[in-house]
Design a protein around this motif. Structure first.
Motif, mmCIF file in Angstrom:
data_model
loop_
_atom_site.group_PDB
_atom_site.id
_atom_site.type_symbol
_atom_site.label_atom_id
_atom_site.label_comp_id
_atom_site.label_asym_id
_atom_site.label_seq_id
_atom_site.Cartn_x
_atom_site.Cartn_y
_atom_site.Cartn_z
ATOM 1 N N MET A 56 -18.783 35.768 31.867
ATOM 2 C CA MET A 56 -18.679 35.744 30.413
ATOM 3 C C MET A 56 -18.143 34.378 29.963
ATOM 4 N N LYS A 57 -18.702 33.898 28.887
ATOM 5 C CA LYS A 57 -18.319 32.583 28.381
ATOM 6 C C LYS A 57 -17.024 32.666 27.596
ATOM 7 N N SER A 58 -16.239 31.600 27.712
ATOM 8 C CA SER A 58 -14.982 31.535 26.968
ATOM 9 C C SER A 58 -15.274 31.256 25.499
ATOM 10 N N GLU A 59 -14.250 31.438 24.692
ATOM 11 C CA GLU A 59 -14.388 31.175 23.267
ATOM 12 C C GLU A 59 -14.707 29.695 23.021
ATOM 13 N N VAL A 60 -14.105 28.818 23.807
ATOM 14 C CA VAL A 60 -14.356 27.382 23.668
ATOM 15 C C VAL A 60 -15.811 27.065 23.988
ATOM 16 N N GLU A 61 -16.341 27.660 25.060
ATOM 17 C CA GLU A 61 -17.744 27.429 25.428
ATOM 18 C C GLU A 61 -18.690 27.932 24.349
ATOM 19 N N MET A 62 -18.388 29.075 23.774
ATOM 20 C CA MET A 62 -19.232 29.616 22.699
ATOM 21 C C MET A 62 -19.204 28.701 21.474
ATOM 22 N N LYS A 63 -18.010 28.204 21.134
ATOM 23 C CA LYS A 63 -17.901 27.293 19.992
ATOM 24 C C LYS A 63 -18.674 26.009 20.264
ATOM 25 N N GLU A 64 -18.590 25.503 21.504
ATOM 26 C CA GLU A 64 -19.318 24.292 21.874
ATOM 27 C C GLU A 64 -20.825 24.511 21.733
#
Length: 148
Positions: free
Chosen positions: A1-9
């Motif tokens: 699962m992707k982190s919140e930072v990765e999703m924002k990026e």
């Protein structure tokens, strides 16, 4: 699962790609007369070529139409590459340098104020930011690299 930072990026990179691409396509649409006259900067090819000559005063008059055509072709190709995510980093880098060259031409001919008014440097920064985000997100490049 992707982190919140990765999703924002992922979202930021996609937004930047779309913003730069739509900016290019809107400018091209204006120069071929697809925008209504009340919102158009040029309205037609001839007016765009005249503007190209204005911001490139040291270019030979015979070269001005070629400069305008090359810029237009680059903007269409780069916009399409950014939209679909094809050679994204290269397209972003070239877009950034194209915008920087436009800013320099504007600054040296009609004034620095117009560079800021039209947010040319902000668009260049957006293009360079796309290039700086190395992770691939929603890009054709992902599919092409997986076929190797």
């Amino acid at each position: 699962m992707k982190s919140e930072v990765e999703m924002k990026e992922q979202i930021v990179k996609l937004f930047l790609r779309i913003a730069v691409a739509v900016g290019f396509l809107s400018a091209v649409a204006d120069r071929v007369g697809w925008w209504p006259s009340e919102v158009s900067a040029w309205g037609n090819w001839e007016a765009f070529i005249a503007y190209t000559g204005q911001i490139n005063p040291y270019a030979l008059a015979s070269m001005v139409p070629t400069l305008g055509l090359v810029a237009t072709i680059l903007e269409v190709v780069l916009a399409l590459c950014l939209l679909v995510g094809f050679k994204t980093e290269l397209a972003a880098r070239i877009s950034g340098w194209l915008l920087v060259s436009f800013a320099m031409a504007m600054a040296s001919s009609i004034g620095l104020k117009y560079v800021f008014d039209y947010s040319v440097l902000a668009a260049a920064a957006a293009a360079f930011a796309i290039n700086a985000i190395k992770q691939k997100h929603w890009e054709l490049d992902i599919m092409l690299s997986s076929k190797d």
